[in-house]
Design an enzyme around this catalytic site. Structure first.
Site, PDB file in Angstrom:
ATOM      1  N   SER A 110     -10.589  -1.074   4.045  1.00 29.20           N
ATOM      2  CA  SER A 110     -10.076  -1.329   5.130  1.00 29.20           C
ATOM      3  C   SER A 110      -9.287  -0.008   5.746  1.00 29.20           C
ATOM      4  CB  SER A 110      -8.813  -2.485   4.991  1.00 29.20           C
ATOM      5  OG  SER A 110      -9.305  -3.376   4.523  1.00 29.20           O
ATOM      6  N   GLU A 136      -4.460   2.599   6.901  1.00 28.90           N
ATOM      7  CA  GLU A 136      -4.004   2.327   5.673  1.00 28.90           C
ATOM      8  C   GLU A 136      -4.941   3.561   4.927  1.00 28.90           C
ATOM      9  OE1 GLU A 136      -4.949  -1.151   3.858  1.00 28.90           O
ATOM     10  OE2 GLU A 136      -5.661  -0.355   2.108  1.00 28.90           O
ATOM     11  N   ARG A 187       0.790  -1.271  -0.013  1.00 26.75           N
ATOM     12  CA  ARG A 187      -0.086  -0.069  -0.056  1.00 26.75           C
ATOM     13  C   ARG A 187       0.694   1.205  -0.175  1.00 26.75           C
ATOM     14  NH1 ARG A 187      -2.365  -3.372  -1.352  1.00 26.75           N
ATOM     15  NH2 ARG A 187      -3.790  -4.592  -0.390  1.00 26.75           N
TER      16      ARG A 187
HETATM   17  C1  LIG Z   1     -15.774  -0.465  -0.481  1.00 29.97           C
HETATM   18  C2  LIG Z   1     -14.158  -0.061  -0.319  1.00 29.97           C
HETATM   19  C3  LIG Z   1     -13.326  -1.320  -0.905  1.00 29.97           C
HETATM   20  C4  LIG Z   1     -11.992  -1.129  -1.016  1.00 29.97           C
HETATM   21  N1  LIG Z   1     -11.407  -2.247  -1.159  1.00 29.97           N
HETATM   22  C5  LIG Z   1      -9.903  -2.038  -1.557  1.00 29.97           C
HETATM   23  C6  LIG Z   1      -9.128  -3.197  -1.554  1.00 29.97           C
HETATM   24  O1  LIG Z   1      -9.443  -4.191  -1.841  1.00 29.97           O
HETATM   25  N2  LIG Z   1      -7.790  -2.916  -1.922  1.00 29.97           N
HETATM   26  C7  LIG Z   1      -7.116  -1.756  -1.617  1.00 29.97           C
HETATM   27  O2  LIG Z   1      -5.955  -1.487  -2.169  1.00 29.97           O
HETATM   28  N3  LIG Z   1      -7.824  -0.641  -1.418  1.00 29.97           N
HETATM   29  C8  LIG Z   1      -9.307  -0.719  -1.235  1.00 29.97           C
HETATM   30  N4  LIG Z   1      -9.960   0.236  -0.932  1.00 29.97           N
HETATM   31  C9  LIG Z   1      -9.429   1.702  -1.005  1.00 29.97           C
HETATM   32  C10 LIG Z   1      -9.450   2.524  -2.132  1.00 29.97           C
HETATM   33  O3  LIG Z   1     -10.605   2.097  -2.920  1.00 29.97           O
HETATM   34  C11 LIG Z   1      -8.012   2.429  -2.847  1.00 29.97           C
HETATM   35  O4  LIG Z   1      -7.122   2.526  -1.970  1.00 29.97           O
HETATM   36  C12 LIG Z   1      -8.001   3.173  -4.285  1.00 29.97           C
HETATM   37  O5  LIG Z   1      -7.231   3.010  -5.114  1.00 29.97           O
HETATM   38  C13 LIG Z   1      -7.726   4.578  -3.889  1.00 29.97           C
HETATM   39  O6  LIG Z   1      -7.932   5.502  -4.890  1.00 29.97           O
HETATM   40  P1  LIG Z   1      -8.796   6.943  -5.302  1.00 29.97           P
HETATM   41  O7  LIG Z   1      -8.661   7.459  -6.514  1.00 29.97           O
HETATM   42  O8  LIG Z   1      -9.990   6.697  -4.363  1.00 29.97           O
HETATM   43  O9  LIG Z   1      -7.518   7.770  -4.365  1.00 29.97           O
HETATM   44  P2  LIG Z   1      -7.809   8.637  -3.169  1.00 29.97           P
HETATM   45  O10 LIG Z   1      -8.566   8.228  -1.936  1.00 29.97           O
HETATM   46  O11 LIG Z   1      -8.368   9.898  -3.812  1.00 29.97           O
HETATM   47  O12 LIG Z   1      -6.181   9.105  -2.942  1.00 29.97           O
HETATM   48  C14 LIG Z   1      -5.555   8.309  -2.105  1.00 29.97           C
HETATM   49  C15 LIG Z   1      -3.973   8.914  -2.041  1.00 29.97           C
HETATM   50  O13 LIG Z   1      -3.483   8.914  -3.247  1.00 29.97           O
HETATM   51  C16 LIG Z   1      -3.192  10.098  -3.605  1.00 29.97           C
HETATM   52  N5  LIG Z   1      -3.443  10.348  -5.159  1.00 29.97           N
HETATM   53  C17 LIG Z   1      -4.555  10.071  -5.949  1.00 29.97           C
HETATM   54  N6  LIG Z   1      -4.512  10.267  -7.402  1.00 29.97           N
HETATM   55  C18 LIG Z   1      -3.149  10.760  -7.158  1.00 29.97           C
HETATM   56  C19 LIG Z   1      -2.593  11.064  -8.516  1.00 29.97           C
HETATM   57  N7  LIG Z   1      -3.210  11.018  -9.811  1.00 29.97           N
HETATM   58  N8  LIG Z   1      -1.312  11.334  -8.182  1.00 29.97           N
HETATM   59  C20 LIG Z   1      -0.566  11.460  -7.194  1.00 29.97           C
HETATM   60  N9  LIG Z   1      -1.311  11.068  -6.044  1.00 29.97           N
HETATM   61  C21 LIG Z   1      -2.606  10.532  -6.179  1.00 29.97           C
HETATM   62  C22 LIG Z   1      -4.106  11.095  -2.735  1.00 29.97           C
HETATM   63  O14 LIG Z   1      -3.216  12.457  -2.902  1.00 29.97           O
HETATM   64  C23 LIG Z   1      -4.121  10.329  -1.605  1.00 29.97           C
HETATM   65  O15 LIG Z   1      -2.696  10.577  -0.657  1.00 29.97           O
HETATM   66  C24 LIG Z   1     -11.412   0.043  -1.074  1.00 29.97           C
HETATM   67  C25 LIG Z   1     -12.171   1.262  -0.506  1.00 29.97           C
HETATM   68  C26 LIG Z   1     -13.557   1.100  -0.436  1.00 29.97           C
HETATM   69  C27 LIG Z   1     -14.640   2.231  -0.199  1.00 29.97           C
END
Ligand SMILES: Cc1cc2nc3c(=O)[nH]c(=O)nc-3n(C[C@H](O)[C@H](O)[C@H](O)COP(=O)(O)OP(=O)(O)OC[C@H]3O[C@@H](n4cnc5c(N)ncnc54)[C@H](O)[C@@H]3O)c2cc1C
Length: 313
Positions: free
Chosen positions: A227, A300, A178
């Site tokens: 998580s 996380e 992660r």
């Molecule tokens: C129901 C549910 C289930 C999930 N299951 C999983 C799972 O199985 N495995 C898992 O790993 N995660 C899981 N997640 C967490 C999440 O969905 C992932 O970590 C996802 O990849 C985050 O992407 P995001 O675009 O929403 O990032 P955000 O939440 O918007 O950002 C996360 C971080 O990344 C940075 N960031 C975002 N985009 C960029 C970019 N373009 N350039 C630089 N930095 C950036 C942000 O500044 C922040 O620090 C889950 C979440 C939910 C709600």
């Protein structure tokens, strides 16, 4: 500092002052952005980066908002979202082992997975059911217990704080559990992944298993960020959810925040939770698990905005 004044003449971006952020996150929590900026092209992003970093304006990148908890006091400076111009995917080239696909960072990960699957391209089964954007997934190296997106990344395009576009090889991204190495303030604008030219029977079976597992073990339709804590040992366990359950915290509540009864590592917003409620509940979970097992759980979820910091004994 008048933030809008610094960026207002850059084409292909829109801004809103004092924009509430809760509906841009899966937690449904968070105060306003001082300025929310949606940028629609790499050129515009390069210009924005040059200007705002030279002025010392803080920039907070938001992807799909599915792995963040935003402070009730909101976010100072610029909160940045990539717009439609970053939602695309296209096949670049093929060799024996890989179909190289370039995807814009704002592409929804579920849409990307569905497209790859329909095309008969493999290597994305582990990503099934993960919400958010592909850029966010790379930034946190999203995945399952066994495999994460970093394992299929070939190169990543990033815009630096100096406003330059650079391309980094996967090795330079130092993908870990992660985590990925993206210098502070750099923005991932595209990702090039290696998809397998076909989907193996094993991968099809694994995807089915993962879907069943999610349906059986995770709350659906809840406001949460997946998580909350990392697993102390992501492969062999014990997993964070098991430790939290053992500590008797399933169903525990603080204000509007609750430890899910379905999956103890999911902290959920019952509808009226504040970031403070979630933090207090998370600290209590941490404390109880540590007292019982000696394990110090590490979040996380990423904390963003004014005054929101993870501090534990
Ligand atoms: C129901 C549910 C289930 C999930 N299951 C999983 C799972 O199985 N495995 C898992 O790993 N995660 C899981 N997640 C967490 C999440 O969905 C992932 O970590 C996802 O990849 C985050 O992407 P995001 O675009 O929403 O990032 P955000 O939440 O918007 O950002 C996360 C971080 O990344 C940075 N960031 C975002 N985009 C960029 C970019 N373009 N350039 C630089 N930095 C950036 C942000 O500044 C922040 O620090 C889950 C979440 C939910 C709600």
């Amino acid at each position: 500092m008048n933030v809008v004044h610094v960026i207002r003449d850059i084409p292909q971006l829109q801004w809103e002052r004092n924009r509430g952020l809760r509906n841009l996150t899966s937690f449904g929590i968070g105060g306003p952005a001082q300025v929310l900026v949606r940028v629609n092209s790499v050129d515009a992003l390069m210009r924005l980066q040059q200007r705002v970093h030279a002025q010392g304006i803080q920039v907070t990148m938001l992807g799909g908002g599915t792995n963040v908890l935003i402070s009730d006091a909101g976010i100072q400076g610029i909160t940045l979202k990539l717009g439609k111009g970053f939602e695309y995917y296209k096949v670049l080239s093929r060799d024996q082992d890989c179909v190289y696909v370039k995807a814009g960072s704002a592409t929804a990960l579920p849409a990307f997975h569905r497209w790859a699957w329909r095309q008969g391209l493999g290597n994305t089964a582990d990503l099934v059911g993960i919400p958010g954007t592909i850029g966010g997934a790379v930034a946190v190296n999203a995945g399952t217990r066994t495999r994460a997106i970093g394992s299929i990344v070939s190169r990543v395009g990033l815009v630096t704080t100096a406003g330059e576009l650079v391309e980094m090889e996967a090795e330079a991204m130092r993908f870990g559990y992660r985590t990925a190495w993206i210098p502070d303030g750099w923005v991932a604008v595209y990702v090039i992944v290696c998809l397998a030219p076909s989907i193996s029977h094993e991968e099809r079976a694994m995807r089915e298993k993962l879907i069943d597992h999610r349906l059986a073990t995770q709350p659906h339709g809840s406001k949460c960020a997946g998580s909350f804590f990392k697993n102390p040992d992501p492969v062999n366990g014990p997993f964070a959810g098991q430790l939290i359950e053992r500590a008797g915290m399933k169903g525990a509540r603080r204000g509007g925040a609750m430890v899910s009864r379905v999956h103890a590592n999911f902290l959920v917003n019952q509808g009226w939770a504040t970031a403070r409620d979630v933090m207090e509940l998370a600290r209590e979970v941490h404390e109880r698990v540590k007292a019982l097992t000696g394990v110090s759980l590490v979040p996380e979820v990423r904390f963003v905005g004014k005054g929101l910091q993870w501090e534990v004994q």
